[in-house]
Design a protein around this motif. Structure first.
Motif, PDB file in Angstrom:
ATOM      1  N   GLN A 250     -20.830 -15.009  16.088  1.00 61.67           N
ATOM      2  CA  GLN A 250     -21.631 -15.022  14.876  1.00 61.67           C
ATOM      3  C   GLN A 250     -21.450 -13.730  14.077  1.00 61.67           C
ATOM      4  O   GLN A 250     -21.395 -13.754  12.836  1.00 61.67           O
ATOM      5  N   LYS A 251     -21.337 -12.595  14.784  1.00 56.65           N
ATOM      6  CA  LYS A 251     -21.098 -11.319  14.096  1.00 56.65           C
ATOM      7  C   LYS A 251     -19.771 -11.339  13.350  1.00 56.65           C
ATOM      8  O   LYS A 251     -19.668 -10.877  12.207  1.00 56.65           O
ATOM      9  N   ILE A 252     -18.748 -11.871  14.007  1.00 59.95           N
ATOM     10  CA  ILE A 252     -17.415 -11.929  13.377  1.00 59.95           C
ATOM     11  C   ILE A 252     -17.453 -12.814  12.132  1.00 59.95           C
ATOM     12  O   ILE A 252     -16.875 -12.471  11.094  1.00 59.95           O
ATOM     13  N   LEU A 253     -18.155 -13.937  12.228  1.00 64.85           N
ATOM     14  CA  LEU A 253     -18.231 -14.832  11.080  1.00 64.85           C
ATOM     15  C   LEU A 253     -18.947 -14.180   9.896  1.00 64.85           C
ATOM     16  O   LEU A 253     -18.625 -14.459   8.739  1.00 64.85           O
ATOM     17  N   SER A 254     -19.926 -13.315  10.204  1.00 61.04           N
ATOM     18  CA  SER A 254     -20.683 -12.677   9.120  1.00 61.04           C
ATOM     19  C   SER A 254     -19.980 -11.437   8.563  1.00 61.04           C
ATOM     20  O   SER A 254     -20.225 -11.053   7.416  1.00 61.04           O
ATOM     21  N   GLU A 255     -19.106 -10.816   9.366  1.00 63.55           N
ATOM     22  CA  GLU A 255     -18.486  -9.559   8.941  1.00 63.55           C
ATOM     23  C   GLU A 255     -17.066  -9.720   8.415  1.00 63.55           C
ATOM     24  O   GLU A 255     -16.568  -8.857   7.689  1.00 63.55           O
ATOM     25  N   TYR A 256     -16.383 -10.798   8.772  1.00 65.29           N
ATOM     26  CA  TYR A 256     -14.989 -10.979   8.384  1.00 65.29           C
ATOM     27  C   TYR A 256     -14.801 -12.331   7.727  1.00 65.29           C
ATOM     28  O   TYR A 256     -15.618 -13.228   7.855  1.00 65.29           O
TER      29      TYR A 256
ATOM     30  N   GLY B  42     -11.280 -15.023   6.236  1.00 63.85           N
ATOM     31  CA  GLY B  42      -9.848 -15.220   6.137  1.00 63.85           C
ATOM     32  C   GLY B  42      -9.086 -14.898   7.411  1.00 63.85           C
ATOM     33  O   GLY B  42      -9.529 -15.202   8.534  1.00 63.85           O
ATOM     34  N   HIS B  43      -7.927 -14.244   7.246  1.00 57.76           N
ATOM     35  CA  HIS B  43      -7.043 -13.954   8.368  1.00 57.76           C
ATOM     36  C   HIS B  43      -7.685 -12.992   9.362  1.00 57.76           C
ATOM     37  O   HIS B  43      -7.498 -13.127  10.583  1.00 57.76           O
ATOM     38  N   GLN B  44      -8.453 -12.036   8.871  1.00 59.44           N
ATOM     39  CA  GLN B  44      -9.114 -11.084   9.763  1.00 59.44           C
ATOM     40  C   GLN B  44     -10.113 -11.790  10.686  1.00 59.44           C
ATOM     41  O   GLN B  44     -10.208 -11.478  11.877  1.00 59.44           O
ATOM     42  N   GLN B  45     -10.835 -12.714  10.106  1.00 65.88           N
ATOM     43  CA  GLN B  45     -11.801 -13.474  10.906  1.00 65.88           C
ATOM     44  C   GLN B  45     -11.086 -14.276  11.988  1.00 65.88           C
ATOM     45  O   GLN B  45     -11.507 -14.311  13.142  1.00 65.88           O
ATOM     46  N   GLU B  46      -9.997 -14.916  11.615  1.00 64.49           N
ATOM     47  CA  GLU B  46      -9.240 -15.721  12.559  1.00 64.49           C
ATOM     48  C   GLU B  46      -8.702 -14.871  13.701  1.00 64.49           C
ATOM     49  O   GLU B  46      -8.776 -15.263  14.873  1.00 64.49           O
ATOM     50  N   GLN B  47      -8.177 -13.701  13.367  1.00 62.87           N
ATOM     51  CA  GLN B  47      -7.638 -12.802  14.395  1.00 62.87           C
ATOM     52  C   GLN B  47      -8.737 -12.308  15.330  1.00 62.87           C
ATOM     53  O   GLN B  47      -8.541 -12.232  16.556  1.00 62.87           O
ATOM     54  N   ALA B  48      -9.885 -11.930  14.751  1.00 65.05           N
ATOM     55  CA  ALA B  48     -10.982 -11.414  15.562  1.00 65.05           C
ATOM     56  C   ALA B  48     -11.518 -12.491  16.519  1.00 65.05           C
ATOM     57  O   ALA B  48     -11.807 -12.207  17.690  1.00 65.05           O
TER      58      ALA B  48
END
Length: 345
Positions: free
Chosen positions: A295-301, A303-309
């Protein structure tokens, strides 16, 4: 008889199960499936609802008379020790109907009386009456099927019993004795689920008392054959789930062990289950951590950064199972989302 031949014959065994299995299975978490293993009925041989001499295995008979004589002798051998039991009489009729429909599809009804006289002449008249009652009851089930589906579980159960009493009189209670016993246990499960003040042991004791009251000296056999189902129905009660979720993991595992022991599991099985519980606890703890980090990743990133994280997080938490988790999420399934079903996850 003047009754119209139904396209499909619903046997009395299927009819006994209708209240539980014909309808959606999620009507009540406290519902036990009907069983045929019940006190006097336990000794009655179990069959498939088809002719005992199916075409694939049937000997080469020299005549219909020879085949029919074999069938009658087989039925006498199987049912004679139990034919005084109402439930056994219905089971015998089911087998007779299956045999006649298989070999004489055009005029099977006209042959029933002769086979009853050949099989159990002293009970032929009584069995003929039961056959006619069974036919009326099965036809009603077919005609009113849609109407029954639209009823509440309570209305449907009452309608079924009303029709059973109308067709079979007081014998209905003996024919569906196993269902009555299971219904009492189901009612106990529903009642203890509503008792918010009782602890797990009190609820478990109430369940075991209900089994003892319903099955008496056959309680151990019933528990042995229905162990998994009883365990699932008890543990999955919402009030039991709520209590288990509120416990620390070690205490919860101890309580689950007590429940399983009460239902007759041996030490080896208890150990296996406890080890599985521990693995599930670890998996769910990791899963909850993953969902929070996700959930943190979805709120902070994005596009591609979100996918990588997300990819890195999944690999870190799930290891070899990371790809499976990604496939599930692509399909819209999140295994660690929502409340955990203790004892199953």
């Amino acid at each position: 008889m003047a009754n119209k031949v139904p396209a499909i014959l619903i046997t009395s065994a299927a009819a006994a199960a209708l209240v539980f299995t014909f309808w959606p299975s999620n009507e009540s978490t406290a519902t036990l499936q009907p069983t045929r293993e019940a006190t006097a009925e336990q000794a009655i041989p179990e069959y498939q609802n088809e002719a005992p001499t199916a075409a694939a295995t049937e000997p080469k008979w020299s005549s219909d008379e020879e085949r029919n004589a074999f069938f009658v002798a087989d039925m006498q051998s199987r049912f004679a020790p139990h034919i005084h039991i109402q439930h056994a009489q219905i089971r015998f009729l089911e087998q007779l109907i299956s045999y006649l429909k298989a070999h004489y599809p055009d005029d099977w009804r006209e042959r029933v009386a002769a086979f009853l006289n050949a099989s159990f002449p002293e009970l032929a008249a009584s069995l003929q009456n039961k056959f006619e009652s069974l036919e009326r009851y099965n036809e009603w089930l077919l005609v009113d099927r849609k109407q029954l589906q639209q009823m509440t579980p309570e209305e449907r159960r009452q309608a079924l019993w009303d029709k059973r009493y109308a067709a079979f009189g007081e014998d209905a209670e003996k024919i569906w004795a196993a269902e009555l016993r299971n219904q009492k246990i189901s009612e106990t499960l529903a009642r203890i689920d509503q008792d918010k003040d009782a602890d797990l042991q009190t609820k478990l004791d109430a369940l075991m008392d209900s089994v003892q009251e319903s099955y008496g000296e056959h309680s151990d056999k019933f528990i042995e054959t229905r162990q998994t189902e009883l365990l699932s129905k008890f543990v999955e009660l919402p009030s039991v789930q709520s209590t288990l979720r509120a416990m620390p993991a070690p205490e919860r595992r101890r309580e689950l062990r007590k429940v399983r022991a009460a239902l007759g599991m041996n030490a080896d099985a208890l150990d296996r289950w406890e080890n599985l519980d521990e693995k599930r606890d670890i998996a769910w703890e990791a899963g909850q951590t993953y969902m929070a980090e996700r959930q943190k990743i979805l709120s902070e990133y994005d596009g591609h950064q979100q996918e990588q994280a997300l990819y890195a997080l999944q690999n870190n938490v799930f290891g070899h199972d990371a790809e499976l988790i990604r496939q599930e999420e692509t399909a819209g399934f999140y295994r660690y989302k929502g409340e955990r079903r203790i004892g199953r996850e």
